[in-house]
Design an enzyme around this catalytic site. Structure first.
Site, short mmCIF file in Angstrom:
data_model
loop_
_atom_site.label_atom_id
_atom_site.label_comp_id
_atom_site.label_asym_id
_atom_site.label_seq_id
_atom_site.Cartn_x
_atom_site.Cartn_y
_atom_site.Cartn_z
N TYR A 146 5.52 2.17 -3.22
CA TYR A 146 5.79 1.01 -2.36
C TYR A 146 4.49 0.26 -2.11
O TYR A 146 3.38 0.77 -2.29
CB TYR A 146 6.41 1.44 -1.03
CG TYR A 146 5.49 2.22 -0.12
CD1 TYR A 146 4.70 1.59 0.84
CD2 TYR A 146 5.39 3.61 -0.22
CE1 TYR A 146 3.86 2.30 1.68
CE2 TYR A 146 4.57 4.33 0.61
CZ TYR A 146 3.79 3.68 1.55
OH TYR A 146 2.94 4.40 2.37
N CYS A 147 4.64 -1.00 -1.69
CA CYS A 147 3.52 -1.83 -1.24
C CYS A 147 4.06 -2.81 -0.21
O CYS A 147 5.15 -2.63 0.32
CB CYS A 147 2.84 -2.53 -2.42
SG CYS A 147 3.93 -3.60 -3.41
N THR A 148 3.32 -3.85 0.10
CA THR A 148 3.72 -4.76 1.17
C THR A 148 4.98 -5.55 0.84
O THR A 148 5.93 -5.58 1.61
CB THR A 148 2.58 -5.74 1.49
OG1 THR A 148 1.39 -5.01 1.76
CG2 THR A 148 2.93 -6.62 2.69
N GLY A 201 6.06 -5.92 -2.86
CA GLY A 201 6.63 -5.47 -4.12
C GLY A 201 5.84 -5.79 -5.36
O GLY A 201 6.00 -5.11 -6.38
N ILE A 243 7.49 -3.08 2.17
CA ILE A 243 7.56 -2.64 3.57
C ILE A 243 8.19 -3.72 4.44
O ILE A 243 8.91 -3.42 5.40
CB ILE A 243 6.15 -2.31 4.09
CG1 ILE A 243 5.51 -1.22 3.23
CG2 ILE A 243 6.19 -1.86 5.55
CD1 ILE A 243 4.01 -1.09 3.44
#
Length: 361
Positions: free
Chosen positions: A229-231, A233, A258
């Site tokens: 995951y990241c902020t 995508g 997220i």
């Protein structure tokens, strides 16, 4: 021409250590304001999206000019990267949009569907009373994300599996601690908030994270489930594809990142698997997903999750600093940077923020 949007193929047409002519619909023009600034009484909504698509260099330049003109006329501020297909091409967009102009802004991007496809937006959990950027910047880059490897838009066809926030939550809930979960963000982002059992990428930049990624998966079977995951995508769209090209079959990423998960938790009475704050690269410096404070002030050790930049522009370090220490240190990260600003010393460290940024892009 192949287009990718959030990884889907569509039809042709301290705590840190760092895109046919534009069809701007007439009804938009009638609602657009000609002012390039807005008053602080206007409410803004943070809106972001990315689209990995093949764009020619000439089209990129045309898009840059059109984006600057048309979005400015709607009072939009933010940071937009566009890049040609020789690298990681497409658009990566982070905006603060006046609430009363959201419909017009989205209609404008609808007019660019031949370029970017159907856009899926992620929106901030809360509106802001003022813009979270000081102005609109539309920047042409070699790559949408900085990466050392030579990657082109065509290389990103084989995307990781995109899980909706609901599917993501359910799968992680079932696996609990028996999960191989990678946080593809920088270490200072992880420190203020992360998913339970996530592996921290102990790096300051995404380009360093790709190198570390090789080490982390070296002993993993090719059929193993890999969650990341990241902020929003985009970093996982790149990193997940990188792993799939290496033969890893079950790479799964959180669709919308997220930010999308935060919206899911806001409307569902479930216990969040993400704790703390979702760091954002804008004036907010993050928005809370839960009320957990996971970090401490770098100087005094008090409980704090406010990330700021050192005001020494050669340093520009992102770090956690409480209000008291911010006042005491005059918004600097160290005695050295404090004395540089006071004219007592010359900057002596090898790291130079502006040189580093120029190298990265």
């Amino acid at each position: 021409m192949i287009k990718f949007l959030f990884g889907h193929i569509t039809s042709p047409s301290p705590l840190f250590t760092k895109r046919t002519t534009l069809n701007f619909y007439r009804f938009i023009k009638t609602t657009a304001t000609t002012a390039t600034t807005t008053t602080t009484t206007t409410s803004f909504k943070p809106i972001a999206f990315y689209s990995i698509v093949p764009l020619t260099e000439s089209r990129v330049l045309t898009l840059r000019n059109g984006l600057e003109k048309n979005l400015s006329s709607l009072g939009v501020v933010g940071r937009i990267y566009i890049a040609p297909s020789q690298g990681i091409g497409g658009i990566n967009c982070q905006m603060a949009v006046p609430v009363d102009k959201i419909v017009s802004v989205k209609a404008y991007f609808d007019s660019l569907k031949p370029d970017f496809g159907t856009i899926e937006y992620t929106e901030g959990i809360q509106d802001t009373s003022g813009p979270n950027f000081d102005k609109l910047r539309v920047l042409v880059k070699k790559n949408l994300v900085s990466i050392r490897q030579n990657v082109t838009t065509q290389d990103l066809v084989e995307q990781p599996h995109h899980l909706t926030p609901e599917d993501w939550h359910n799968q992680l809930s079932q696996k609990k601690e028996d999960v191989f979960l990678l946080d593809m963000r920088n270490q200072y982002e992880y420190n203020v908030g992360h998913f339970d059992h996530a592996i921290k990428m102990n790096v300051d930049t995404f380009r360093d994270g790709i190198h570390l990624l090789d080490q982390l998966v070296a002993d993993k079977p090719k059929e193993k489930d890999i969650f990341m995951y990241c902020t929003g995508g985009i970093r996982c769209s790149v990193a997940g594809t990188y792993l799939r090209k290496k033969g890893y079959e079950n790479v799964k990423m959180l669709k919308g990142g997220i930010t999308a998960y935060g919206h899911y938790m806001k409307h569902n009475a479930k216990s969040s698997l993400f704790k703390g704050k979702n760091f954002t690269f804008d004036g907010r410096r993050g928005e809370p997903i839960t009320n957990d404070v996971l970090t401490q002030c770098y100087h005094c050790g008090s409980s704090c999750d406010h990330i700021t930049n050192c005001v020494n522009t050669k340093c520009h370090l992102l770090f956690v600093q409480c209000e008291a220490c911010k006042t005491k240190m005059k918004h600097t990260c160290s005695d050295h940077c404090h004395d540089v600003l006071e004219g007592k010393e010359e900057y002596q460290l090898d790291y130079d923020y502006h040189r580093q940024v120029a190298k990265a892009w």
